[in-house]
Structures are given as structure tokens and as C-alpha cells.
Design a protein around this motif. Structure first.
Motif, short mmCIF file in Angstrom:
data_model
loop_
_atom_site.label_atom_id
_atom_site.label_comp_id
_atom_site.label_asym_id
_atom_site.label_seq_id
_atom_site.Cartn_x
_atom_site.Cartn_y
_atom_site.Cartn_z
N ARG A 296 53.67 -66.44 73.27
CA ARG A 296 53.17 -65.08 73.10
C ARG A 296 52.26 -64.58 74.23
O ARG A 296 51.95 -63.40 74.28
N VAL A 297 51.81 -65.47 75.06
CA VAL A 297 50.94 -65.06 76.18
C VAL A 297 51.49 -65.65 77.47
O VAL A 297 52.22 -66.65 77.46
N ASN A 298 51.14 -65.01 78.56
CA ASN A 298 51.49 -65.54 79.88
C ASN A 298 50.40 -66.52 80.30
O ASN A 298 49.30 -66.13 80.70
N ALA A 299 50.70 -67.80 80.15
CA ALA A 299 49.67 -68.83 80.37
C ALA A 299 49.13 -68.78 81.80
O ALA A 299 47.93 -68.98 82.03
N LYS A 300 49.99 -68.49 82.76
CA LYS A 300 49.55 -68.47 84.15
C LYS A 300 48.53 -67.36 84.39
O LYS A 300 47.50 -67.59 85.05
N LYS A 301 48.77 -66.18 83.81
CA LYS A 301 47.85 -65.07 84.04
C LYS A 301 46.55 -65.24 83.26
O LYS A 301 45.48 -64.87 83.74
N VAL A 302 46.64 -65.79 82.08
CA VAL A 302 45.42 -66.07 81.32
C VAL A 302 44.56 -67.09 82.05
O VAL A 302 43.33 -66.94 82.18
N ALA A 303 45.21 -68.13 82.56
CA ALA A 303 44.47 -69.15 83.31
C ALA A 303 43.84 -68.55 84.56
O ALA A 303 42.72 -68.90 84.94
N ALA A 304 44.55 -67.64 85.21
CA ALA A 304 44.00 -67.00 86.41
C ALA A 304 42.78 -66.15 86.07
O ALA A 304 41.78 -66.16 86.79
N ALA A 305 42.83 -65.42 84.97
CA ALA A 305 41.70 -64.58 84.58
C ALA A 305 40.48 -65.42 84.24
O ALA A 305 39.35 -65.11 84.66
N ILE A 306 40.67 -66.49 83.48
CA ILE A 306 39.53 -67.35 83.12
C ILE A 306 39.00 -68.06 84.35
O ILE A 306 37.78 -68.21 84.53
N SER A 307 39.88 -68.50 85.23
CA SER A 307 39.44 -69.16 86.46
C SER A 307 38.61 -68.23 87.33
O SER A 307 37.66 -68.66 87.98
N PHE A 308 38.97 -66.95 87.34
CA PHE A 308 38.18 -65.98 88.11
C PHE A 308 36.76 -65.89 87.56
O PHE A 308 35.78 -65.85 88.32
N LEU A 309 36.62 -65.85 86.24
CA LEU A 309 35.28 -65.78 85.64
C LEU A 309 34.48 -67.04 85.95
O LEU A 309 33.27 -66.96 86.22
N VAL A 310 35.14 -68.18 85.92
CA VAL A 310 34.45 -69.43 86.26
C VAL A 310 34.01 -69.42 87.72
O VAL A 310 32.90 -69.82 88.05
N ALA A 311 34.88 -68.93 88.61
CA ALA A 311 34.54 -68.86 90.03
C ALA A 311 33.36 -67.91 90.25
O ALA A 311 32.48 -68.18 91.07
#
Length: 758
Positions: A296-311
């Protein structure tokens, strides 16, 4: 365009053919504009800024309305002018009060940073500064104080208001002309005074709610890491994870530098990449483990968004230095490309990061971190593009690709940054490749990922498990650093490059890597020529520190120093710029200076000279000048005799540190404050320097018998210009010249001087 001559049309056609590859070149043009502003011979006036603005408008007009052939030229002109204007704007916006005198007294301020000096002393950086009897409008916004003896009677933390008694002074300029300008760096950091204290630091008020939250969080995490990992390994792990290097000893810093592992502590692209890559993989893998969610979600884009916040969080936590900002911008562009289904890592993304940094912080262009991080990133991207096409695709088994990638990235990164490391740090770590091969995988497997896992497991009381493995990785890294640095010949000293060498090399390398056609080979020629002419200027024959307490004379054995202690920062920089690994004590033991510490005699350009210091130094000036000596005095002479080659505090307040050299035209004198820029304060008065040059240009008169110079604490001595032993000039000896190196009359091997003509 048809009416233009062929030699002018050809470059325009080449630019038009290179469309799609020009944005990185626009970033280079922006950097050139920044560099032109910083290299301007004096502070640019309104006329210069008006010309830059006119160039920007002309470039914009060409870019928008000119024929297709001229548009790329307009874009480059616009970028060049914007770089110049951005640097000038930033400099005027950063202007802040600078302490104009030496101060001793109470200092009150809020702690905003804690680190260590090169002498291993704990340092506090304070803002909201209050100085006794100094008006608020003249008080520096920030001051930095080294704590001699680490006498802090409480646990210092960001946000605390403290009070202490300190010696403060304005930030010093370069220790030699063309050297590292600490005053300029302090100006852009709004650091208006530096100093030290030997008295206790007292807590006046604890940090208020919400004050310096990031700094306090950084210290909290660092304390937790150091508590779980004892010793130097814990301090190193804390520095690599949070950027808090206050617990790392100077010995460890030097070992990391000599083994080419100092970049690990810079919180640079490697640290940021390891962290975000681990978070990206963790989030994407976690989503994949939940089929209902994965569908139901695009795992790659979700991971990219969370990784940006972590960065973004990690950028703030680590202190936002230039290398970290560059890495964050690069990773943000890369993650944005992932979310937009574009190619993630290209030279265009590097150019975007460079443009943002150069517009917001143009002064970063001159910093080693900026130069080395961008050099490594551009070289790695360009290098692996070539390797992917010609070496890796279909030719290596899958199991061998990681090992090949590690070796190739270490080689490319090491060689691409070597010229910049040599220019700024005057050394090349011969075994740096071995050290990086042994430690970089440990950083990516144990240290950075374990830091993330420790943060995730801390609420459950299980942080000790990943911290244990982090400690193993830190201990291994330090073991490698110390062992590599201990090898004899592990470091090769390299003298400072001549003016323009590093800029020419950079332009050549950028052209080689960024231009798409065969004309890129012209960049290779320029880069090779720059390296071939690395030391074309040579090193000054005589250096005099800004306070006059240290003099450095070039001899066949290397630079000889007038003192074995004192002026350590100047001595270290002089020797490093000479490409000399000797310490100050060893350099002071070299032949070149004679006499007691208060009156050090030497010979320069055929003239006897003396360096006076101590309480009675100023009182000895008249006798030294009467003897025709070049007189360097650590003080201000009450009377400056006419025609005397006198270098005292009155002159050095105008000139700063001095470099003297000899050549066919005689003696040349170069002042560090010859260029009047915003960070230099008032312009230099050239009258004193002109008098010195005139005095040095006068022929040396035949010496008469004289009693000598009285130095404090010693009896009258024979003048340094009247040798006890001498030999007459033979017919084959060169004839005396006015202030010429060939007319010194001094044989360093025997200590004999020619007798003066009678």
C-alpha cells in the motif's frame, strides 16, 4: 553571429554543443567570482560593485534574449558576477565588533561551544559577552577562551552563563604573508576576541529552558557514549557520531592526521552517507517485512523521506560545519531524486550543493573542508562513471564488487584530495590508503550503524549492546591510526605551494572532469603544469612574527629559529610551510643565531642583524642602529634613528608579520597587512614600510670599531658585525653587492666572515 571572426565563434559553438553539461561549469564560475572577491588587492568600492552588477545584468540579458550561441556565455558571466556580489554582501552582513586592544579582566558570557585547542587545552566559546568598562557596541559578539589547567569547578555545558577572569586580544592575522588568515576566519564567524585564563571558571546561571537545546543534546549523547566506552576510544566514538571532539587528546588528533584518517572526525560525506544509508535500508527493509504495508505504500519513497529527516537532525546535532552542510545538501538532492524517480547521484547534484553553499557562505570556498569534500565527491562520481562503463559492468563477480569498490573509492578519494591536503597541511600520508582500507569498512559496519541502533534501543535500556560493538570499532580505528602514524616515513612533508598554483590546479581538474568533449585534455595539461610549478616562488629567507619575539632565518640546514620556546603557533606554521617536519626546539638548535636569548645575532643579506627582546630591549636600539645593524626588537623604540633598519612594534602594528627576501633587485619586504580588507581593520600606513625598505637599500658602510650593544642582563659584547675571526676576500671571490645574498661574507660551514675592507 556570421559576422564574428572564426576564433570567436568556435568557443561559442563548443559551449552550445555542451548544453546539458554546463550547470556544473556555472557552479565553477560562481566559485571563480567568489575567489576574485577574496583575492581583490584592496576592499572593493562602489565602482567595483557597480561594474560587477553591470556584468550580472549583461549576462542575464544575454541569457534571456541573445541568440542561442551567446546564451551559455551570458549564463557564465552571470554566475561569475553573482559570485563576486555574494561574497561582498556576505562580508558586510557578517561585520561585527572586534576587540581593538589587549584586555585583562572579568568576562561574562553564555557557553555556546566546547572544544580543545592545538595545545590540548579545553576551550569555551561564549556569546552574550560582557566585558568590564567596554561599551556594548564595542563588545565582541563572541569570544573564545582557552582554559589553562582545565580549571572548571563545574561540568561546563552549552547554555550556561559563566564568569571568569581572562586575557583577551583581537584575533591575529597570518603568521606570514600569504599564510592562513585566522583573522579572516574569525571575522566571518563573528569571533571578536580570543584569549586564555588560568583562573577558575565559575557558574553564574544554569541554561534556561529551550536554550542551546541542540548543544545540550550533543553533550548528553557524547557523555552517554563516553560512559559506555571508556578511554580515548569513547572520546573518538563520540566525536565521530556527534561532532563533540572536546574529549579527544591532541595525540589522537595528530595520529589520525598522520594516518590520513582525520576525515572520520569531520562529520563529512562518509559519516552522513553511512548514517542515512543505514536508516534508508532499515526503513525500506522494515516495510518489506510487513506485506500488508508494503503493498500500500512506496517503501523507497517513505524511506527517502524519513532518511531526509534523520539527515537534517544529524546536521544540527553535528554542529553544521561546511563538510556536513555539503554532505547534507548532496544527500537531500539525492533523496529528492529518489522521491521523484530520477537518477540520484550525478555531477549536477554536486553542482546544486556547491551553488547553495557558495551563495549562503562564500567564505567556505577558502576552507580546506569545502575544497577537499567537493574534490573527493566530484572525482568519485566522475571516476565511477568511467569504471562502470569500462571496468565493472559484467567483468567482476558479484562477491568481488564490494572489495573493488572499496579499493577504488579509497584510491580516487585519496589522490583527488592529496593536493589540497598538501597545500593546507603541508604533508602527505604515505600509508593513508592502507589506513583507510583497514578502517572505512569498520566505520560503515560497526560505528555509524551501531550509533543508530543504540539510539533506537536506549528507551528499552539495551543501548549497551550496540555501544559495545561501537567501542570495538573505535578501538580498532585508533589502533590502526597509531600504528600507521608510528611508522618511520609515514608522512612526507611538502612545502607550501606558490601563489595561484592551487587555483590553477582546481580549474584544470574541473575542466578535465566536467567538459564533455576532447578539449577536456586541456584541463589535464593545466593541472599537471600547476603541480610541476608547485614551489615556484620558494620560501622567504627571513620571517619575523607579528610580535617580534620570533625570527626565522633560512639556512642550508633548513629554517633556524631565534627561540626554542614561545611563539609556537608561528614556529609550527613556518616550519610546515617550509616542508620541514622538525619541531621548534630542533629548529632553534640549527646554526644561524648566536648570542644570549635577549640579543640573538644573525646575518641577513650581507648585513649583521640582531633580534632584541626582554625588558631592556627598546633601550638597546640606539646602539644597535649606530652599528648599522638590522634591528628586530620585541617592543617599541623610544627613538628611531634616521636611516636605521628598525623593525619594532610601531612598524609591525601597521604591517603585521613580515617576510624579507633577497634577489637581483636587492631586498624585498612583504607585509601581511599590505591588503586592506574588512577583517584587517584600518588600512596599513605604508610610510614605515617604505622607510625600512629605504634603509635596507643603503649600501653597508665599512664598520668602525665600537663597543657593541648592551643587552639586558649581559655585559657589553662585541657587535655581531665585527667577527672575532675573519679571512680576506680572495681575487676569485665575488665582489660585494648592495644587499645581495651573494655578498654576505659568511661561510655557514666554518663560521668565518671576510674581513671588512680597510
Amino acid at each position: 553571429m556570421r559576422s564574428l571572426p572564426g576564433w570567436l565563434v568556435a568557443p561559442l559553438l563548443a559551449l552550445a554543443a555542451a548544453r546539458g553539461h554546463l550547470f556544473p561549469l556555472a557552479a565553477v564560475a560562481l566559485a571563480v567570482g567568489d575567489g576574485v572577491w577574496f583575492g581583490w588587492p584592496s576592499e572593493p568600492g562602489l565602482a567595483v560593485y557597480a561594474a560587477a552588477l553591470a556584468l550580472a545584468l549583461a549576462g542575464l540579458a544575454l541569457l534571456l534574449a541573445a541568440p542561442d550561441l551567446a546564451r551559455p556565455l551570458g549564463g557564465l558571466a552571470l554566475a561569475l558576477a553573482l559570485g563576486f556580489l555574494a561574497a561582498g554582501t556576505r562580508a558586510h552582513l557578517q561585520a561585527a565588533p572586534v576587540l581593538g586592544f589587549r584586555y585583562y579582566g572579568p568576562v561574562e558570557g553564555r557557553v555556546i561551544a566546547i572544544d580543545r585547542s592545538s595545545s590540548d587545552a579545553l576551550r569555551l566559546t561564549l556569546d552574550r559577552v560582557v566585558l568590564r568598562e567596554v561599551a556594548p557596541e564595542r563588545t565582541p559578539q563572541k569570544v573564545r577562551v582557552a582554559l589553562h589547567g582545565n580549571r572548571v569547578w563545574h561540568v561546563a555545558a552549552p547554555g550556561q552563563t559563566v564568569i571568569l577572569t581572562a586575557h583577551l586580544a583581537p584575533p591575529e592575522g597570518p603568521v606570514e604573508p600569504g599564510g592562513f588568515d585566522f583573522r579572516r576566519m574569525a571575522f566571518f564567524d563573528r569571533l571578536g576576541a580570543v584569549g586564555y585564563t588560568g583562573t577558575p571558571v565559575l557558574l553564574l546561571e544554569e541554561a534556561g529552558a529551550g536554550e542551546e537545546m541542540i548543544g545540550r543534546l550533543r553533550q548528553f549523547l557524547s557523555d552517554r557514549i563516553r560512559a559506555a566506552i571508556p578511554g580515548e576510544a569513547g572520546a573518538f566514538a563520540a566525536g565521530a557520531m556527534t561532532g563533540d571532539r572536546s574529549g579527544i587528546s591532541q595525540a589522537t588528533v595528530e595520529a589520525l592526521r598522520d594516518s590520513s584518517l582525520a576525515h572520520i572526525l569531520a562529520i563529512s560525506g562518509m559519516n552522513m552517507a553511512f548514517l542515512t544509508a543505514f536508516v534508508f535500508g532499515l526503513i525500506r527493509g522494515g516495510i518489506a517485512l510487513v506485506p500488508w504495508l508494503a503493498l500500500r505504500v512506496n517503501a523507497k519513497k517513505v524511506a527517502a523521506a524519513i532518511s531526509f529527516l534523520v539527515a537534517l537532525f544529524y546536521l544540527q546535532l553535528s554542529g553544521s560545519n561546511v563538510a556536513t552542510e555539503r554532505a547534507f545538501l548532496m544527500i537531500s538532492v539525492m533523496l529528492g531524486a529518489v522521491m521523484l524517480d530520477r537518477r540520484a547521484l550525478t555531477l549536477r547534484s554536486v553542482a546544486i550543493a556547491a551553488v547553495i553553499l557558495l551563495v549562503l557562505r562564500p567564505e567556505s570556498l577558502l576552507e580546506p573542508g569545502f575544497q577537499m569534500s567537493f574534490a573527493a565527491t566530484v572525482a568519485l562520481i566522475a571516476g565511477f562513471q568511467v569504471l562502470d562503463r569500462r571496468v565493472m559492468i559484467g567483468r567482476w563477480p558479484r562477491w568481488a564488487v564490494p572489495a573493488f569498490t572499496l579499493v577504488a573509492s579509497s584510491l580516487i578519494g585519496g589522490f583527488s584530495t592529496a593536493p589540497y591536503a598538501a597545500a593546507h597541511f603541508n604533508r602527505f600520508a604515505d600509508l593513508g590508503l592502507v589506513a583507510n582500507l583497514l578502517t572505512v569498512p569498520v566505520m560503515g559496519i560497526l560505528i555509524m550503524p551501531m550509533g543508530v541502533l543504540a539510539a533506537l534501543l536506549a528507551p528499552f535500556g539495551l543501548a549497551f549492546l550496540p555501544l559495545f560493538f561501537m567501542g570495538l570499532g573505535a578501538e580498532w580505528t585508533l589502533y590502526v591510526a597509531y600504528r600507521i602514524a608510528a611508522f618511520e616515513g609515514s608522512v612526507t612533508a611538502i612545502p607550501a605551494p606558490g601563489t595561484g598554483v592551487l587555483a590553477a590546479f582546481t580549474l584544470g581538474a574541473c575542466w578535465l572532469l566536467l567538459w564533455p568533449g576532447r578539449a577536456r585534455l586541456a584541463g589535464l595539461v593545466l593541472a599537471v603544469l600547476a603541480l610541476a610549478f608547485w614551489g615556484w616562488q620558494g620560501r622567504p629567507a627571513l620571517l619575523i612574527s607579528g610580535d617580534g619575539r620570533l625570527v626565522g632565518l633560512m639556512t642550508p640546514e633548513g629554517r633556524s629559529l631565534s627561540r626554542a620556546s614561545g611563539g609556537g603557533f608561528a614556529a609550527e606554521n613556518w616550519l610546515e610551510n617550509d616542508g620541514d617536519l622538525a619541531g621548534q626546539k630542533a629548529a632553534a638548535a640549527r646554526a644561524g643565531f648566536t648570542g644570549p636569548g635577549e640579543a640573538r645575532a644573525f646575518t641577513f643579506a650581507g648585513r649583521p642583524a640582531i633580534a632584541l627582546s626582554g625588558k631592556d630591549a627598546a633601550g638597546s636600539v640606539a646602539a644597535a642602529c649606530a652599528g648599522g645593524l638590522i634591528v628586530v626588537v620585541a617592543g617599541t623604540a623610544a627613538v628611531a634613528p634616521e636611516g636605521c633598519a628598525l623593525i619594532d612594534d610601531a612598524l609591525r602594528r601597521e604591517t603585521g608579520a613580515l617576510a624579507l627576501d633577497t634577489g637581483a633587485a636587492g631586498v624585498t619586504v612583504t607585509a601581511t597587512r599590505a591588503r586592506a580588507r574588512l577583517w584587517d581593520g584600518r588600512p596599513m600606513d605604508p610610510a614605515g614600510l617604505a622607510r625600512l625598505v629605504a634603509a635596507l637599500a643603503r649600501p653597508l658602510a665599512a664598520p668602525r670599531h665600537r663597543r657593541g650593544v648592551r643587552a639586558s642582563g649581559v655585559a657589553r659584547r662585541r657587535s655581531a658585525s665585527v667577527p672575532r675571526r675573519c679571512r680576506r676576500r680572495s681575487k676569485s671571490s665575488p665582489a660585494p653587492q648592495a644587499i645581495s645574498a651573494s655578498a654576505t661574507g659568511h661561510n655557514p660551514a666554518t663560521g668565518l666572515r671576510r674581513c671588512p675592507s680597510r
